[in-house]
Write a protein that holds these residues in place. Structure first.
Motif, PDB file in Angstrom:
ATOM      1  N   LEU A  19     -54.593  10.321   1.566  1.00  0.00           N
ATOM      2  CA  LEU A  19     -53.659  11.259   0.945  1.00  0.00           C
ATOM      3  C   LEU A  19     -54.407  12.247   0.051  1.00  0.00           C
ATOM      4  O   LEU A  19     -54.172  13.457   0.102  1.00  0.00           O
ATOM      5  CB  LEU A  19     -52.582  10.514   0.146  1.00  0.00           C
ATOM      6  CG  LEU A  19     -51.596  11.436  -0.547  1.00  0.00           C
ATOM      7  CD1 LEU A  19     -50.852  12.330   0.452  1.00  0.00           C
ATOM      8  CD2 LEU A  19     -50.572  10.644  -1.371  1.00  0.00           C
ATOM      9  N   GLN A  20     -55.343  11.726  -0.752  1.00  0.00           N
ATOM     10  CA  GLN A  20     -56.104  12.621  -1.633  1.00  0.00           C
ATOM     11  C   GLN A  20     -56.860  13.661  -0.804  1.00  0.00           C
ATOM     12  O   GLN A  20     -56.942  14.830  -1.162  1.00  0.00           O
ATOM     13  CB  GLN A  20     -57.067  11.802  -2.510  1.00  0.00           C
ATOM     14  CG  GLN A  20     -57.711  12.614  -3.630  1.00  0.00           C
ATOM     15  CD  GLN A  20     -56.674  13.328  -4.509  1.00  0.00           C
ATOM     16  OE1 GLN A  20     -55.678  12.739  -4.907  1.00  0.00           O
ATOM     17  NE2 GLN A  20     -56.899  14.616  -4.772  1.00  0.00           N
ATOM     18  N   ARG A  21     -57.409  13.213   0.320  1.00  0.00           N
ATOM     19  CA  ARG A  21     -58.159  14.137   1.174  1.00  0.00           C
ATOM     20  C   ARG A  21     -57.260  15.253   1.691  1.00  0.00           C
ATOM     21  O   ARG A  21     -57.643  16.406   1.760  1.00  0.00           O
ATOM     22  CB  ARG A  21     -58.774  13.371   2.348  1.00  0.00           C
ATOM     23  CG  ARG A  21     -60.033  12.641   1.926  1.00  0.00           C
ATOM     24  CD  ARG A  21     -60.458  11.620   2.919  1.00  0.00           C
ATOM     25  NE  ARG A  21     -60.667  12.129   4.262  1.00  0.00           N
ATOM     26  CZ  ARG A  21     -61.384  11.495   5.172  1.00  0.00           C
ATOM     27  NH1 ARG A  21     -61.979  10.361   4.865  1.00  0.00           N
ATOM     28  NH2 ARG A  21     -61.523  11.982   6.363  1.00  0.00           N
ATOM     29  N   ILE A  22     -56.040  14.873   2.048  1.00  0.00           N
ATOM     30  CA  ILE A  22     -55.087  15.861   2.570  1.00  0.00           C
ATOM     31  C   ILE A  22     -54.711  16.875   1.486  1.00  0.00           C
ATOM     32  O   ILE A  22     -54.593  18.067   1.734  1.00  0.00           O
ATOM     33  CB  ILE A  22     -53.812  15.110   3.041  1.00  0.00           C
ATOM     34  CG1 ILE A  22     -54.144  14.259   4.243  1.00  0.00           C
ATOM     35  CG2 ILE A  22     -52.657  16.040   3.250  1.00  0.00           C
ATOM     36  CD1 ILE A  22     -53.655  14.799   5.532  1.00  0.00           C
ATOM     37  N   MET A  23     -54.531  16.380   0.267  1.00  0.00           N
ATOM     38  CA  MET A  23     -54.146  17.273  -0.824  1.00  0.00           C
ATOM     39  C   MET A  23     -55.274  18.265  -1.130  1.00  0.00           C
ATOM     40  O   MET A  23     -55.024  19.384  -1.542  1.00  0.00           O
ATOM     41  CB  MET A  23     -53.817  16.474  -2.101  1.00  0.00           C
ATOM     42  CG  MET A  23     -52.749  15.412  -1.924  1.00  0.00           C
ATOM     43  SD  MET A  23     -51.190  16.052  -1.324  1.00  0.00           S
ATOM     44  CE  MET A  23     -50.505  16.633  -2.850  1.00  0.00           C
ATOM     45  N   ASP A  24     -56.510  17.819  -0.917  1.00  0.00           N
ATOM     46  CA  ASP A  24     -57.689  18.650  -1.220  1.00  0.00           C
ATOM     47  C   ASP A  24     -58.097  19.546  -0.049  1.00  0.00           C
ATOM     48  O   ASP A  24     -59.109  20.212  -0.107  1.00  0.00           O
ATOM     49  CB  ASP A  24     -58.899  17.740  -1.503  1.00  0.00           C
ATOM     50  CG  ASP A  24     -58.896  17.229  -2.922  1.00  0.00           C
ATOM     51  OD1 ASP A  24     -58.047  17.682  -3.699  1.00  0.00           O
ATOM     52  OD2 ASP A  24     -59.751  16.392  -3.254  1.00  0.00           O
ATOM     53  N   ASP A  55     -49.430  19.603   4.817  1.00  0.00           N
ATOM     54  CA  ASP A  55     -50.338  18.827   3.967  1.00  0.00           C
ATOM     55  C   ASP A  55     -49.766  18.653   2.558  1.00  0.00           C
ATOM     56  O   ASP A  55     -50.285  19.187   1.578  1.00  0.00           O
ATOM     57  CB  ASP A  55     -51.717  19.511   3.901  1.00  0.00           C
ATOM     58  CG  ASP A  55     -52.624  19.069   5.048  1.00  0.00           C
ATOM     59  OD1 ASP A  55     -52.219  18.161   5.808  1.00  0.00           O
ATOM     60  OD2 ASP A  55     -53.731  19.617   5.173  1.00  0.00           O
ATOM     61  N   ASN A  56     -48.682  17.927   2.460  1.00  0.00           N
ATOM     62  CA  ASN A  56     -48.153  17.570   1.134  1.00  0.00           C
ATOM     63  C   ASN A  56     -47.654  16.128   1.212  1.00  0.00           C
ATOM     64  O   ASN A  56     -47.436  15.593   2.309  1.00  0.00           O
ATOM     65  CB  ASN A  56     -47.039  18.537   0.708  1.00  0.00           C
ATOM     66  CG  ASN A  56     -45.903  18.539   1.716  1.00  0.00           C
ATOM     67  OD1 ASN A  56     -45.193  17.538   1.870  1.00  0.00           O
ATOM     68  ND2 ASN A  56     -45.738  19.644   2.431  1.00  0.00           N
ATOM     69  N   ALA A  57     -47.492  15.502   0.038  1.00  0.00           N
ATOM     70  CA  ALA A  57     -47.253  14.053  -0.003  1.00  0.00           C
ATOM     71  C   ALA A  57     -46.022  13.642   0.802  1.00  0.00           C
ATOM     72  O   ALA A  57     -46.051  12.659   1.545  1.00  0.00           O
ATOM     73  CB  ALA A  57     -47.131  13.593  -1.450  1.00  0.00           C
TER      74      ALA A  57
END
Ligand code: ATP
Ligand code: MG
Length: 265
Positions: free
Chosen positions: A145-150, A187-189
């Motif tokens: 998830l962090q990778r997607i947010m970045d 690409d959001n949570a």
């Protein structure tokens, strides 16, 4: 068993490697949950091996950017984390495969349902060029998830940047063209949760499909840097060095690892 446990060191001349190596054509599928780094691995493989790539997600995003009919339809599905219909995807990718001039290629993001896999198999067997390797990227869900947010992307090329691991040289701009990078609408949570769920439900069954056909290898790691050398080692072992572009090839020093059965990875 996870990973190969192989070690690499140095870079050695590869031209006089075994003459029996390198005859095999690479027809590869990259599988893995959203954000597992399929696009990143595909870029590296294209850089280091003589291989063309088709990414279904990139193709759809280019269609959206160009305002095509398929793009208009796909945008709605992508934005809500749903899959685009099998019929559309099969036609899109079948057409794209016809345009590939190189004998070695890899697919990223297609097939991702059993129907798509069957259609692809049928299509490739008509031309006598079946897939010969399926690589599954396994990345812990906590880090994805962090990778997607970045993540930021350059839509025309599909190049992917990550603000933590792999930032662009100039903020917000593609390294190669200098054009603007963008954030994917999915690409959001909230949407990511749905994408993961779809993946579990519709795409994970492909692991069994390809495993039964003895085509599946799985590599695990938290970062693409950690996983890439494992893939490269596997491709060198399976396909030889003829298709390897780099000046030298990492020497395989662990003889025992070399004898691992091909599917036990
Ligand atoms: P990542 O790019 O992080 O690996 P992903 O695999 O979810 O994540 P893409 O492959 O870029 O992302 O696909 C984005 C979206 O495009 C998917 O969520 C889906 O809506 C649509 N899509 C792409 N390929 C297919 C396919 N083969 N079948 C159906 N829908 C697809
Ligand atoms: Mg992708």
């Amino acid at each position: 068993m996870i990973g190969l446990g192989r070690q690499f060191h140095g870079s050695t001349c590869v031209k006089n490697a075994s003459p029996t190596m390198g005859n095999m054509v690479m027809r590869i599928l990259l599988l893995g949950s959203p954000g597992s780094g399929k696009g990143t691995q595909s870029s590296r493989l294209q850089k280091n091996f003589n291989v063309a790539a088709i990414s279904s997600g990139d193709l759809l995003r280019r269609n959206i950017a160009n305002g095509t009919e398929i793009g208009k339809f796909a945008a709605k599905e992508i934005e809500r984390g749903a899959y685009v219909s099998d019929n559309i995807m099969i036609e899109l990718i079948t057409n794209e495969l016809r345009t590939i001039k190189r004998k070695n290629w890899l697919l990223d993001g297609f097939p991702r349902t059993i129907n798509q896999a069957i259609a692809l198999d049928d299509n490739l067997s008509l031309t006598g060029q079946p897939l010969n390797l399926v690589i599954n990227l396994q990345v812990p869900e906590e880090v994805i998830l962090q990778r997607i947010m970045d993540r930021w992307v350059h839509v025309p090329s599909g190049r992917v940047y990550n603000l933590s691991y792999n930032p662009p040289k100039r903020p917000g701009l593609d390294d190669v063209t200098g054009e603007k990078l963008s954030k994917r609408t999915d690409d959001n949570a909230e949407i990511f949760k749905i994408r993961l769920q779809k993946h579990r439900e519709l795409t994970e069954p492909l692991l069994e499909y390809y495993s039964k056909r003895n085509m599946l290898v799985t590599f695990t790691g938290s970062t693409s840097d950690e996983i890439y050398p494992k893939i490269e080692g596997e491709l060198l072992r399976r396909f030889g060095v003829e298709n390897f572009n780099q000046g030298g090839r990492p020497e395989i020093v662990n003889e025992e690892a070399n004898n691992i059965p091909l599917n036990d990875v």
